[in-house]
Design a protein around this motif. Structure first.
Motif, PDB file in Angstrom:
ATOM      1  N   ALA A  20       0.839  -1.205   0.000  1.00 50.11           N
ATOM      2  CA  ALA A  20       0.000   0.000   0.000  1.00 50.11           C
ATOM      3  C   ALA A  20       0.868   1.247   0.000  1.00 50.11           C
ATOM      4  CB  ALA A  20      -0.930  -0.004   1.204  1.00 50.11           C
ATOM      5  N   ALA A  21       1.975   1.207   0.727  1.00 49.01           N
ATOM      6  CA  ALA A  21       2.914   2.344   0.696  1.00 49.01           C
ATOM      7  C   ALA A  21       3.563   2.477  -0.679  1.00 49.01           C
ATOM      8  CB  ALA A  21       3.979   2.151   1.776  1.00 49.01           C
ATOM      9  N   VAL A  26       5.089   5.043  -5.472  1.00 45.66           N
ATOM     10  CA  VAL A  26       5.544   4.710  -6.830  1.00 45.66           C
ATOM     11  C   VAL A  26       4.315   4.473  -7.701  1.00 45.66           C
ATOM     12  CG1 VAL A  26       6.990   3.203  -8.221  1.00 45.66           C
ATOM     13  CG2 VAL A  26       7.590   3.639  -5.827  1.00 45.66           C
ATOM     14  N   PRO A  27       3.850   5.450  -8.423  1.00 46.47           N
ATOM     15  CA  PRO A  27       2.633   5.275  -9.237  1.00 46.47           C
ATOM     16  C   PRO A  27       2.769   4.199 -10.307  1.00 46.47           C
ATOM     17  CG  PRO A  27       3.157   7.600  -8.955  1.00 46.47           C
ATOM     18  CD  PRO A  27       4.331   6.846  -8.443  1.00 46.47           C
ATOM     19  N   ASP A  28       3.974   3.988 -10.852  1.00 44.80           N
ATOM     20  CA  ASP A  28       4.120   2.970 -11.884  1.00 44.80           C
ATOM     21  C   ASP A  28       3.907   1.547 -11.356  1.00 44.80           C
ATOM     22  OD1 ASP A  28       4.660   4.997 -13.612  1.00 44.80           O
ATOM     23  OD2 ASP A  28       6.876   4.816 -13.424  1.00 44.80           O
ATOM     24  N   ALA A  29       4.118   1.354 -10.069  1.00 44.36           N
ATOM     25  CA  ALA A  29       3.974   0.019  -9.470  1.00 44.36           C
ATOM     26  C   ALA A  29       2.619  -0.157  -8.784  1.00 44.36           C
ATOM     27  CB  ALA A  29       5.097  -0.245  -8.464  1.00 44.36           C
ATOM     28  N   ALA A  30       1.716   0.767  -9.028  1.00 41.82           N
ATOM     29  CA  ALA A  30       0.427   0.718  -8.328  1.00 41.82           C
ATOM     30  C   ALA A  30      -0.402  -0.485  -8.758  1.00 41.82           C
ATOM     31  CB  ALA A  30      -0.350   2.009  -8.573  1.00 41.82           C
ATOM     32  N   VAL A  31      -0.382  -0.795 -10.065  1.00 44.08           N
ATOM     33  CA  VAL A  31      -1.224  -1.891 -10.556  1.00 44.08           C
ATOM     34  C   VAL A  31      -0.772  -3.242  -9.997  1.00 44.08           C
ATOM     35  CG1 VAL A  31      -2.020  -3.125 -12.587  1.00 44.08           C
ATOM     36  CG2 VAL A  31      -1.893  -0.633 -12.622  1.00 44.08           C
ATOM     37  N   PRO A  32       0.496  -3.647 -10.129  1.00 44.76           N
ATOM     38  CA  PRO A  32       0.876  -4.944  -9.568  1.00 44.76           C
ATOM     39  C   PRO A  32       0.750  -4.994  -8.041  1.00 44.76           C
ATOM     40  CG  PRO A  32       2.804  -3.768 -10.381  1.00 44.76           C
ATOM     41  CD  PRO A  32       1.613  -3.018 -10.862  1.00 44.76           C
ATOM     42  N   ALA A  33       1.025  -3.856  -7.380  1.00 45.43           N
ATOM     43  CA  ALA A  33       0.874  -3.845  -5.916  1.00 45.43           C
ATOM     44  C   ALA A  33      -0.583  -4.015  -5.520  1.00 45.43           C
ATOM     45  CB  ALA A  33       1.444  -2.548  -5.349  1.00 45.43           C
TER      46      ALA A  33
END
Length: 468
Positions: A20-21, A26-33
């Motif tokens: 969640a952090a 990191v907006p680019d890693a939002a989807v996999p996270a």
């Protein structure tokens, strides 16, 4: 109720919070996270759904009646039925009453596979005599993946009966239960010739004239003598007062002194360190224990034992019999007896005895007669039954009730007045003893710590002298 387990919290702390952090930083890693967090949440919800059936087919059974003794360690047998016969770890909680202590608040067990029934013993120690119900128990089982735990309340009814602890009292009269003779540890000679008719025989020189059976003599034309045998089976009744007189507390210090005379009792200005207070119990508790010990003694001697309890009315009456089943019935009749805040009715009691007890019996009263008004009523009503039965009246000796000059260790004026008040009550009880003796009733003050032993000694003395 479903509750999260530490494994779920660990996954949340290791996966959900860090990713969640990452989504926020990191907006680019939002989807996999986000997908990873959604997978954890979905897994948790799926495990929660499967947890609803974790306790299916699991039930707990307790014995209908559990019998324990006060202040003695015991066990409650718990049976777990596993209809599906799956291996499963269970956490069980048993809500015991406050009067029953247990070293375990809950119990963790594993049900074996292919076993429809599992048993284990729940240790406990009761602190109070009486009947205590158990209505339900609590079960907890983990979900298939261990993320949740399902908790439920399951009905499991049982009655815990706590009886008086006779172990200490039996030690004080242990010689009675040694099978070495007719009475106690050694055989004692019977005094007298007995009153029960046994048979007729020919007259022998030296037979008394009052032993001749005159009708048989007239029929046979020669002297015939009656032969008597010693009474072997007699009725013994213990009559327990459960009124307000029996609700008083009584204590015994370690050295056998009443608590009022114990050196551990400190005054308001005494700066000595406090010591452990001796345990206190009610007078009724001592009466119940002593009556059950006397019942064992009567059983040992082959007599019939019965009970009668009263307060402002007759409460329970158990007719005299013998045998283990009858002793258990007597114990069940008085194990839950509690003192009542009422004045004893001796008139109704004596009328009941007059009507119900036709055969001559030994009546052992356990009461308190230090109240002059109640003592007068007791003496007046003894006229109804004293000619038919042999009556022994016993009460616990109150602390300090003794002759005024019996204790030379008097250190203050307050102790002088205390000894004078004890002497006045002692004198009144002596006068009561004389009044009862004129009616053929025996009165005795018994020591608290020796109550059972002195009561059994009285009974054996009556048996030896054949006074019944």
């Amino acid at each position: 109720m479903i509750v999260p387990q530490s494994r779920l919290l660990l996954w949340v702390g290791a996966v959900v919070v860090p990713f969640a952090a990452v989504m926020a930083l990191v907006p680019d890693a939002a989807v996999p996270a986000g997908l990873l967090i959604a997978a954890v949440v979905l897994l948790a919800f799926l495990d929660a759904g499967l947890a609803q059936s974790s306790l299916d087919g699991i039930s707990v059974e307790l014995p209908a009646v559990v019998r324990l003794s006060k202040d003695r360690a015991g066990e409650i047998e718990v049976q777990i039925r596993n209809e599906k016969q799956w291996a499963k770890q269970l956490r069980i909680g048993l809500p015991l009453p406050r009067e029953i202590q247990s070293p375990e608040e809950d119990f963790l067990t594993t049900l074996p596979p292919a076993a429809p029934l599992a048993r284990f013993a729940w240790p406990c120690t009761p602190l109070k005599r009486g009947s205590f119900p158990i209505e339900n128990c609590y079960l907890e089982a983990k979900s298939p993946w261990g993320l949740w735990a399902l908790r439920t309340k399951h009905p499991a009814r049982a009655e815990v009966r706590v009886y008086p602890n006779l172990l200490t009292e039996r030690r004080s009269v242990a010689a009675l239960f040694l099978n070495r003779g007719g009475f106690g540890a050694h055989a004692q000679r019977q005094v007298g010739k007995g009153r029960d008719f046994e048979k007729l025989r020919e007259y022998i020189t030296g037979d008394s004239y009052d032993e001749i059976h005159w009708k048989a003599t007239a029929k046979r034309g020669r002297p015939v003598t009656k032969v008597f045998q010693i009474e072997r089976t007699q009725e013994v009744y213990v009559i327990i007062d459960s009124s307000r007189l029996s609700s008083r507390l009584t204590r015994v210090a370690g050295g056998g002194l009443p608590i009022a005379d114990s050196p551990n009792v400190r005054g308001p200005t005494d700066l000595r360190p406090a010591t452990h207070d001796p345990p206190s119990t009610t007078v009724l508790e001592r009466f119940i224990t002593a009556s059950l010990i006397l019942g064992l003694a009567a059983e040992q001697q082959g007599d019939l034992f019965g009970l009668l309890t009263f307060s402002d009315r007759v409460q329970k009456f158990v007719r005299a019999k013998n045998g283990k089943a009858h002793y258990a019935a007597c114990r069940d009749a008085i194990y839950g007896l509690q003192p009542q805040v009422v004045t004893p009715d001796f008139e109704e009691l004596c009328a009941f005895i007059r009507l119900r007890l036709r055969r001559r019996a030994l009546l052992v009263f356990l009461t308190s007669l230090d109240d002059p008004v109640l003592a007068e009523g007791f003496v007046r009503n003894m006229d109804l039954i004293c000619r038919q039965h042999l009556i022994l009246v016993n009460m616990l000796q109150p602390p300090g009730v003794k002759p005024v000059f019996s204790d030379p260790n008097v250190a203050s004026l307050a102790e002088v007045y205390q000894h004078l008040s004890g002497h006045i009550l002692w004198h009144k009880l002596c006068e009561l003893d004389k009044v009862l003796q004129r009616r053929g009733v025996r009165f005795a003050l018994l020591a608290n710590e020796k109550l059972s032993a002195q009561l059994v000694t009285q009974y054996l003395g009556v048996k030896q002298r054949q006074l019944i």
